[in-house]
Scaffold this motif. Sequence first.
Motif, mmCIF file in Angstrom:
data_model
loop_
_atom_site.group_PDB
_atom_site.id
_atom_site.type_symbol
_atom_site.label_atom_id
_atom_site.label_comp_id
_atom_site.label_asym_id
_atom_site.label_seq_id
_atom_site.Cartn_x
_atom_site.Cartn_y
_atom_site.Cartn_z
ATOM 1 N N VAL A 49 4.917 1.963 1.028
ATOM 2 C CA VAL A 49 6.094 2.500 -0.029
ATOM 3 C C VAL A 49 6.463 3.790 0.679
ATOM 4 O O VAL A 49 7.921 3.779 0.670
ATOM 5 N N ALA A 50 5.665 4.605 1.195
ATOM 6 C CA ALA A 50 6.199 5.850 1.837
ATOM 7 C C ALA A 50 7.317 5.614 3.170
ATOM 8 O O ALA A 50 8.173 5.917 3.140
ATOM 9 N N GLY A 64 0.904 -1.241 0.120
ATOM 10 C CA GLY A 64 0.131 0.139 0.031
ATOM 11 C C GLY A 64 0.939 1.025 -0.098
ATOM 12 O O GLY A 64 2.002 1.119 0.394
ATOM 13 N N PRO A 65 0.188 2.465 0.024
ATOM 14 C CA PRO A 65 1.133 3.518 -0.437
ATOM 15 C C PRO A 65 1.524 3.877 1.068
ATOM 16 O O PRO A 65 2.967 4.503 0.955
#
Length: 178
Positions: A7-8, A3-4
Amino acid sequence: MPGPLAVALTLCLTVCFAWCGGVAAVRLRGARGPCSRRRYAAHVAMAATMLAMVWVTLPAVPAIALAALFGALAAWFVVEAGREERPVPRLASAHHALMAGVMALMLVAMAAGHGAGDGHSGHGAALGPAAQAVLLGALLLAPAAVAWWQSRHRDRWLEGVASMSMALGAAAMTVLHV
């Protein structure tokens, strides 16, 4: 697919560990004396190992070999702290011993946690609750010690921030993988 948030966090930890390793590598080139060179070399090794841990799950054998290396490094820094007569270098050696010991513990947890979950998940479960608490406590206390030490040496603030980012990044990885 991650998910974002994952990744972040991966990108944030990558920048954090790469920056810490870069600061240490630059300082290593200009370091005077064997103690300073060992400390900066330890930071480079820790940063490189943490960077690898962000992106891949290390196989058990290399993880155990790295754990032995960091365990020996921790023992060396304990001896070095005992030999220091001045309080600030003693604290610096104790800090490095703590962080190298935590690295060894994290790598053992990684090796023991293989097969416990998907990718990186479940590594901390191999440690048990007491060891998890010690690991997390050490990682959270290390930045406080560095902040105190750096407040006494204003010319070394960049190293302090790099050390704090390393410790906080390791703490974040520990919390996420327990």
